[in-house]
Scaffold this motif. Structure first.
Motif, PDB file in Angstrom:
ATOM      1  N   GLU A   1      38.873  29.604  -5.561  1.00  0.00           N
ATOM      2  CA  GLU A   1      38.235  28.366  -5.120  1.00  0.00           C
ATOM      3  C   GLU A   1      38.905  27.214  -5.855  1.00  0.00           C
ATOM      4  O   GLU A   1      39.287  27.324  -7.015  1.00  0.00           O
ATOM      5  CB  GLU A   1      36.732  28.381  -5.406  1.00  0.00           C
ATOM      6  N   PHE A   2      39.035  26.065  -5.169  1.00  0.00           N
ATOM      7  CA  PHE A   2      39.845  24.960  -5.670  1.00  0.00           C
ATOM      8  C   PHE A   2      39.089  24.076  -6.670  1.00  0.00           C
ATOM      9  O   PHE A   2      37.941  23.700  -6.451  1.00  0.00           O
ATOM     10  CB  PHE A   2      40.309  24.076  -4.508  1.00  0.00           C
ATOM     11  N   PHE A   3      39.800  23.736  -7.736  1.00  0.00           N
ATOM     12  CA  PHE A   3      39.383  22.699  -8.672  1.00  0.00           C
ATOM     13  C   PHE A   3      40.564  21.728  -8.749  1.00  0.00           C
ATOM     14  O   PHE A   3      41.574  22.010  -9.393  1.00  0.00           O
ATOM     15  CB  PHE A   3      39.043  23.296 -10.039  1.00  0.00           C
ATOM     16  N   ASP A   4      40.436  20.614  -8.036  1.00  0.00           N
ATOM     17  CA  ASP A   4      41.564  19.696  -7.846  1.00  0.00           C
ATOM     18  C   ASP A   4      41.599  18.604  -8.911  1.00  0.00           C
ATOM     19  O   ASP A   4      40.600  18.325  -9.581  1.00  0.00           O
ATOM     20  CB  ASP A   4      41.466  19.037  -6.466  1.00  0.00           C
ATOM     21  N   ASN A   5      42.779  17.970  -9.022  1.00  0.00           N
ATOM     22  CA  ASN A   5      42.965  16.794  -9.870  1.00  0.00           C
ATOM     23  C   ASN A   5      42.446  17.047 -11.290  1.00  0.00           C
ATOM     24  O   ASN A   5      41.710  16.239 -11.851  1.00  0.00           O
ATOM     25  CB  ASN A   5      42.246  15.583  -9.258  1.00  0.00           C
ATOM     26  N   GLN A   6      42.854  18.165 -11.868  1.00  0.00           N
ATOM     27  CA  GLN A   6      42.342  18.550 -13.175  1.00  0.00           C
ATOM     28  C   GLN A   6      43.136  17.922 -14.317  1.00  0.00           C
ATOM     29  O   GLN A   6      44.249  17.440 -14.149  1.00  0.00           O
ATOM     30  CB  GLN A   6      42.363  20.072 -13.310  1.00  0.00           C
ATOM     31  N   THR A   7      42.511  17.934 -15.474  1.00  0.00           N
ATOM     32  CA  THR A   7      43.134  17.519 -16.730  1.00  0.00           C
ATOM     33  C   THR A   7      42.856  18.613 -17.754  1.00  0.00           C
ATOM     34  O   THR A   7      41.996  19.480 -17.534  1.00  0.00           O
ATOM     35  CB  THR A   7      42.553  16.191 -17.241  1.00  0.00           C
ATOM     36  N   PRO A   8      43.537  18.616 -18.885  1.00  0.00           N
ATOM     37  CA  PRO A   8      43.199  19.607 -19.917  1.00  0.00           C
ATOM     38  C   PRO A   8      41.729  19.564 -20.317  1.00  0.00           C
ATOM     39  O   PRO A   8      41.098  20.610 -20.494  1.00  0.00           O
ATOM     40  CB  PRO A   8      44.128  19.225 -21.075  1.00  0.00           C
ATOM     41  N   ASP A   9      41.161  18.374 -20.431  1.00  0.00           N
ATOM     42  CA  ASP A   9      39.752  18.260 -20.821  1.00  0.00           C
ATOM     43  C   ASP A   9      38.831  18.839 -19.757  1.00  0.00           C
ATOM     44  O   ASP A   9      37.900  19.593 -20.064  1.00  0.00           O
ATOM     45  CB  ASP A   9      39.386  16.799 -21.079  1.00  0.00           C
ATOM     46  N   SER A  10      39.059  18.482 -18.493  1.00  0.00           N
ATOM     47  CA  SER A  10      38.178  18.972 -17.424  1.00  0.00           C
ATOM     48  C   SER A  10      38.316  20.485 -17.263  1.00  0.00           C
ATOM     49  O   SER A  10      37.326  21.182 -17.012  1.00  0.00           O
ATOM     50  CB  SER A  10      38.492  18.262 -16.108  1.00  0.00           C
ATOM     51  N   ALA A  11      39.526  21.024 -17.414  1.00  0.00           N
ATOM     52  CA  ALA A  11      39.724  22.471 -17.288  1.00  0.00           C
ATOM     53  C   ALA A  11      39.020  23.215 -18.418  1.00  0.00           C
ATOM     54  O   ALA A  11      38.428  24.287 -18.206  1.00  0.00           O
ATOM     55  CB  ALA A  11      41.215  22.800 -17.283  1.00  0.00           C
ATOM     56  N   ARG A  12      39.051  22.646 -19.629  1.00  0.00           N
ATOM     57  CA  ARG A  12      38.337  23.287 -20.742  1.00  0.00           C
ATOM     58  C   ARG A  12      36.834  23.280 -20.498  1.00  0.00           C
ATOM     59  O   ARG A  12      36.136  24.261 -20.817  1.00  0.00           O
ATOM     60  CB  ARG A  12      38.678  22.592 -22.065  1.00  0.00           C
ATOM     61  N   ARG A  13      36.320  22.210 -19.910  1.00  0.00           N
ATOM     62  CA  ARG A  13      34.885  22.160 -19.605  1.00  0.00           C
ATOM     63  C   ARG A  13      34.517  23.230 -18.582  1.00  0.00           C
ATOM     64  O   ARG A  13      33.455  23.858 -18.672  1.00  0.00           O
ATOM     65  CB  ARG A  13      34.491  20.776 -19.102  1.00  0.00           C
ATOM     66  N   VAL A  14      35.384  23.437 -17.594  1.00  0.00           N
ATOM     67  CA  VAL A  14      35.122  24.450 -16.567  1.00  0.00           C
ATOM     68  C   VAL A  14      35.004  25.834 -17.193  1.00  0.00           C
ATOM     69  O   VAL A  14      34.044  26.571 -16.936  1.00  0.00           O
ATOM     70  CB  VAL A  14      36.218  24.435 -15.482  1.00  0.00           C
ATOM     71  N   VAL A  15      35.980  26.219 -18.021  1.00  0.00           N
ATOM     72  CA  VAL A  15      35.933  27.570 -18.597  1.00  0.00           C
ATOM     73  C   VAL A  15      34.782  27.711 -19.584  1.00  0.00           C
ATOM     74  O   VAL A  15      34.184  28.803 -19.696  1.00  0.00           O
ATOM     75  CB  VAL A  15      37.283  27.944 -19.248  1.00  0.00           C
ATOM     76  N   ASP A  16      34.439  26.637 -20.294  1.00  0.00           N
ATOM     77  CA  ASP A  16      33.291  26.701 -21.204  1.00  0.00           C
ATOM     78  C   ASP A  16      32.005  26.929 -20.425  1.00  0.00           C
ATOM     79  O   ASP A  16      31.144  27.722 -20.838  1.00  0.00           O
ATOM     80  CB  ASP A  16      33.190  25.420 -22.027  1.00  0.00           C
ATOM     81  N   ASP A  17      31.853  26.244 -19.302  1.00  0.00           N
ATOM     82  CA  ASP A  17      30.656  26.429 -18.474  1.00  0.00           C
ATOM     83  C   ASP A  17      30.609  27.835 -17.891  1.00  0.00           C
ATOM     84  O   ASP A  17      29.543  28.453 -17.810  1.00  0.00           O
ATOM     85  CB  ASP A  17      30.627  25.390 -17.355  1.00  0.00           C
ATOM     86  N   LEU A  18      31.756  28.360 -17.469  1.00  0.00           N
ATOM     87  CA  LEU A  18      31.792  29.715 -16.928  1.00  0.00           C
ATOM     88  C   LEU A  18      31.360  30.735 -17.982  1.00  0.00           C
ATOM     89  O   LEU A  18      30.577  31.650 -17.700  1.00  0.00           O
ATOM     90  CB  LEU A  18      33.204  30.051 -16.436  1.00  0.00           C
ATOM     91  N   ARG A  19      31.835  30.585 -19.190  1.00  0.00           N
ATOM     92  CA  ARG A  19      31.509  31.538 -20.248  1.00  0.00           C
ATOM     93  C   ARG A  19      30.055  31.418 -20.694  1.00  0.00           C
ATOM     94  O   ARG A  19      29.445  32.406 -21.111  1.00  0.00           O
ATOM     95  CB  ARG A  19      32.444  31.339 -21.436  1.00  0.00           C
ATOM     96  N   ALA A  20      29.497  30.211 -20.566  1.00  0.00           N
ATOM     97  CA  ALA A  20      28.110  30.000 -20.978  1.00  0.00           C
ATOM     98  C   ALA A  20      27.113  30.300 -19.872  1.00  0.00           C
ATOM     99  O   ALA A  20      25.901  30.239 -20.105  1.00  0.00           O
ATOM    100  CB  ALA A  20      27.932  28.559 -21.459  1.00  0.00           C
ATOM    101  N   GLY A  21      27.599  30.600 -18.667  1.00  0.00           N
ATOM    102  CA  GLY A  21      26.701  30.898 -17.560  1.00  0.00           C
ATOM    103  C   GLY A  21      26.121  29.673 -16.897  1.00  0.00           C
ATOM    104  O   GLY A  21      25.137  29.778 -16.142  1.00  0.00           O
ATOM    105  N   ARG A  22      26.703  28.499 -17.172  1.00  0.00           N
ATOM    106  CA  ARG A  22      26.218  27.278 -16.532  1.00  0.00           C
ATOM    107  C   ARG A  22      26.815  27.143 -15.134  1.00  0.00           C
ATOM    108  O   ARG A  22      27.909  27.645 -14.867  1.00  0.00           O
ATOM    109  CB  ARG A  22      26.580  26.055 -17.388  1.00  0.00           C
ATOM    110  N   PRO A  23      26.111  26.478 -14.196  1.00  0.00           N
ATOM    111  CA  PRO A  23      26.642  26.331 -12.834  1.00  0.00           C
ATOM    112  C   PRO A  23      27.939  25.537 -12.823  1.00  0.00           C
ATOM    113  O   PRO A  23      28.086  24.535 -13.523  1.00  0.00           O
ATOM    114  CB  PRO A  23      25.532  25.575 -12.081  1.00  0.00           C
ATOM    115  N   VAL A  24      28.879  26.015 -12.024  1.00  0.00           N
ATOM    116  CA  VAL A  24      30.177  25.353 -11.872  1.00  0.00           C
ATOM    117  C   VAL A  24      30.430  25.171 -10.384  1.00  0.00           C
ATOM    118  O   VAL A  24      30.316  26.120  -9.609  1.00  0.00           O
ATOM    119  CB  VAL A  24      31.309  26.191 -12.508  1.00  0.00           C
ATOM    120  N   THR A  25      30.774  23.951  -9.984  1.00  0.00           N
ATOM    121  CA  THR A  25      30.965  23.634  -8.564  1.00  0.00           C
ATOM    122  C   THR A  25      32.424  23.304  -8.288  1.00  0.00           C
ATOM    123  O   THR A  25      32.975  22.386  -8.908  1.00  0.00           O
ATOM    124  CB  THR A  25      30.094  22.438  -8.146  1.00  0.00           C
ATOM    125  N   PRO A  26      33.079  24.028  -7.390  1.00  0.00           N
ATOM    126  CA  PRO A  26      34.459  23.675  -7.016  1.00  0.00           C
ATOM    127  C   PRO A  26      34.509  22.275  -6.405  1.00  0.00           C
ATOM    128  O   PRO A  26      33.499  21.749  -5.928  1.00  0.00           O
ATOM    129  CB  PRO A  26      34.829  24.744  -5.988  1.00  0.00           C
TER     130      PRO A  26
END
Length: 290
Positions: free
Chosen positions: A160-185
């Motif tokens: 699933e696409f996560f567009d126009n990313q930055t290092p900061d936004s990508a780190r937030r995505v993986v942190d949310d995935l590992r913590a079980g928080r909702p992540v929206t493409p």
């Protein structure tokens, strides 16, 4: 006497050990699903790709047991199944995370920051390419072009696409995935686990609530190249330091804007070779000269 090959775990002159079997209840369930898949095709061999996704949805990767199952169902050899399973990168050959995080590092994404995102995630997660975090949540890998260059740099999670990313936004995505928080493409269907994704790719209905709805909006695409190709870009803007011209003089006058020209591609306006290159006109063909 057996002769060892150069590959670890592979020997010549010794028969391959049989793959462990699925438990009876698991095999019965998979056989029911496999019959539904095979029935879609006039030739059962055509069902191999979705069957591999089916076995991947069971264990999170394609195992020897899964390949043996596919071979049994379709009447193929394990060598034929293995050749397919090892060719396509979507089939995992070793245990991996619930979320496959892929960073595009092809040319445009790399130039726009994909390489920096990948390096940042490696350091942040403490894993290398193709490796999985200790909690089993995230597998990180660099991926090839996903035809989303207009939204570069792109990160994909379970495709699933996560567009126009930055290092900061990508780190937030993986942190949310590992913590079980909702992540929206940024677009497409809501996110699900890798096993759930594999079952959907096997051709079974997506039973998630709201799965048919878009997960979000990617925002405006970068169409600068298309505008330039069409000749409808605005005048060139020359920027000088301190809002003045060189050496403190007045700012230069912008060149007059020329009227837009129509740019037709070869598909829009096909021409004969001689007409498209007057300097090298094409001579008569052999048939015309006879």
């Amino acid at each position: 006497m057996t002769t060892s090959s150069s590959q670890p775990g592979v020997s010549l002159g010794m028969p391959e050990l049989p793959a462990p079997a699925y438990p009876d209840d698991v095999r019965a369930r998979l056989e029911r699903d496999a019959r539904d898949i095979v029935a879609r095709y006039p030739d059962s061999r055509s069902a191999l790709l979705p069957l591999l996704h089916l076995t991947q949805s069971e264990e999170g990767h394609v195992t020897r047991t899964g390949m043996r199952f596919c071979a049994d169902v379709l009447g193929l050899t394990t060598a034929e199944v293995t050749a397919v399973a090892t060719f396509y990168s979507m089939y995992r050959r070793k245990p991996s995370g619930d979320y496959q995080v892929g960073v595009c590092t092809n040319t445009l994404c790399a130039v726009m920051g994909g390489d920096a995102i990948f390096e940042s995630l490696q350091e942040h997660l403490g894993v290398g390419n193709g490796e999985t975090t200790d909690d089993g949540k995230v597998t990180l890998e660099h991926i090839e072009c996903n035809a989303a260059c207009d939204f570069a740099p792109v990160v994909m999670v379970n495709w699933e696409f996560f567009d126009n990313q930055t290092p900061d936004s990508a780190r937030r995505v993986v942190d949310d995935l590992r913590a079980g928080r909702p992540v929206t493409p940024t677009r497409g269907a809501p996110l699900c686990t890798f096993k759930e994704t594999a079952r959907i790719l096997a051709g079974f209905p997506d039973e998630r609530e709201g799965a048919a709805e878009a997960g979000g909006s990617a925002g405006p695409a970068s169409l600068a190249g298309l505008r330039l190709a069409r000749g409808d870009a605005g005048p060139v803007r020359v920027v000088h330091p301190r809002e003045g011209g060189p050496h403190g003089g007045p700012p230069p006058t912008a060149p007059p804007e020329s009227p837009p020209r129509e740019h037709l591609s070869a598909h829009d306006a096909p021409q004969e070779t001689s007409a498209s290159d007057p300097s090298h006109p094409a001579g008569p063909t052999a048939e015309e000269g006879e």
